[in-house]
Design a protein around this motif. Structure first.
Motif, mmCIF file in Angstrom:
data_model
loop_
_atom_site.group_PDB
_atom_site.id
_atom_site.type_symbol
_atom_site.label_atom_id
_atom_site.label_comp_id
_atom_site.label_asym_id
_atom_site.label_seq_id
_atom_site.Cartn_x
_atom_site.Cartn_y
_atom_site.Cartn_z
ATOM 1 N N THR A 1 -0.728 0.480 6.660
ATOM 2 C CA THR A 1 -2.112 0.065 6.825
ATOM 3 C C THR A 1 -2.478 -0.021 8.277
ATOM 4 O OG1 THR A 1 -1.567 -2.245 7.061
ATOM 5 C CG2 THR A 1 -2.189 -1.353 4.762
ATOM 6 N N GLY B 1 0.906 -1.322 0.064
ATOM 7 C CA GLY B 1 0.065 -0.112 -0.043
ATOM 8 C C GLY B 1 0.970 1.157 -0.030
ATOM 9 N N TYR C 1 3.944 -2.747 5.294
ATOM 10 C CA TYR C 1 2.589 -2.936 5.210
ATOM 11 C C TYR C 1 1.893 -2.459 6.668
ATOM 12 C CZ TYR C 1 -1.708 -5.800 5.295
ATOM 13 O OH TYR C 1 -3.198 -6.126 5.443
#
Length: 334
Positions: free
Chosen positions: A275, A53, A271
């Motif tokens: 997130t 992301g 990650y």
């Protein structure tokens, strides 16, 4: 004549292959074969970095790179600002001043191939941390220059050390962003150059316009305002090297070296930061093996480096290489 199969033949269970036969054919037991059938296909680097992301990690990465781009401008341009003061203090001629300015670029040119080899051997992070930090130390030594010879040698050493980590930085930034964001991020870094080109003259105006002079050990060591200006600009490479201690190694480099477990750990850290979820929820479970001869050690790595370099000097790339060199020479003359 069509013969219909009986219901018993249709519903008959497939014949099971004996475990001993499976082991002889594949070298694996039936249990291991079942596990392999259930495991997902290994993911390549592009899928793995896309799954992390975009978020806090990427923003923190760009914040850490701001002093690096500021350093790039100061290393190559800071001496141009001090000549109005240093010319009288060190009795510099026009030839001396031109030689000092050119010597920084001479150091960069002489170390280009060396740094490319080392970055593929030692890793991105080590090159950036030690390269920027040592460049800052050399810059501080240059700030203490009392004569032409010392300043000339230090400018060459500064260019020699700074060229590698800064070139690696561009690759590092690109490798930590997914494909659709890479071009945008590289364009964004141009704003950092603009910021540096604005603030460096302001810093020079604030310091070089002062009539400061400090003497140490009698009159043997004298620091003028231009020495203090060089001290101030030397802080940026030092700060850059320290800031990169907080960043991980490039997972792309780790994968090319066959260190997939370490690469997976880096992906999970990114990650989690982006997130807010635990690393165990990272959707990628395994990575493909990317190690090859060109990422080997010693002679193999050197051979791989030359194998990647030689196509630049052959058609169809040679003409574009020449064009790019001419363009950059024009930019520097401008």
């Amino acid at each position: 004549m069509v013969t219909a199969r009986s219901e018993a033949e249709v519903t008959r269970a497939p014949e099971e292959i004996p475990h001993d036969h499976l082991f002889k054919v594949t070298g694996l037991s039936s249990t291991n074969l079942e596990k392999m059938a259930q495991e997902p296909e290994p993911s390549d680097f592009e899928d793995a970095i896309a799954a992390t992301g975009y978020g806090k990690f990427n923003i923190a990465l760009m914040m850490c790179t701001i002093p690096a781009f500021w350093s790039a401008v100061s290393v190559t341009s800071s001496t141009s600002y001090i000549f109005t003061r240093a010319q009288c203090d060190m009795e510099l001629s026009l030839l001396d001043m031109g030689t000092i300015t050119a010597m920084t670029y001479g150091g960069m040119i002489s170390s280009a191939l060396l740094w490319g080899f080392l970055s593929d051997t030692l890793g991105r992070r080590q090159i950036m941390v030690w390269g920027f930090f040592c460049s800052g130390l050399v810059e501080m030594t240059a700030a203490m220059s009392q004569n032409f010879a010392m300043l000339l040698v230090m400018r060459f050493a500064s260019g020699f050390l700074f060229n590698g980590p800064f070139a690696v930085l561009i690759s590092y930034i690109a490798e930590l962003h997914r494909t659709e964001l890479r071009a945008r991020v590289i364009l964004l870094t141009n704003l950092f150059f603009t910021f540096a080109n604005i603030t460096l003259p302001l810093l020079a105006w604030a310091i070089l316009t002062q009539d400061w002079e400090f003497r140490l050990f009698g009159d043997s060591v004298v620091f003028h305002s231009w020495n203090l200006f060089l001290f101030a600009t030397a802080l940026m490479p030092l700060l850059t090297g320290i800031s990169f201690l907080c960043l991980p190694e490039s997972p792309k480099f780790l994968m090319t070296r066959g260190r997939n477990e370490e690469a997976m750990a880096v992906f999970r850290i990114i990650y989690t930061m982006n997130t807010g979820k635990p690393g165990e929820e990272y959707p990628i479970k395994s990575l493909v093996e990317e190690k090859n001869e060109q990422q080997g050690k010693g002679v193999a790595a050197l051979r791989g480096g030359f194998a990647q370099l030689t196509p630049l000097f052959r058609p169809p790339h040679a003409q574009w290489l020449l064009l790019m060199c001419v363009i950059h020479m024009g930019c520097m003359f401008g």
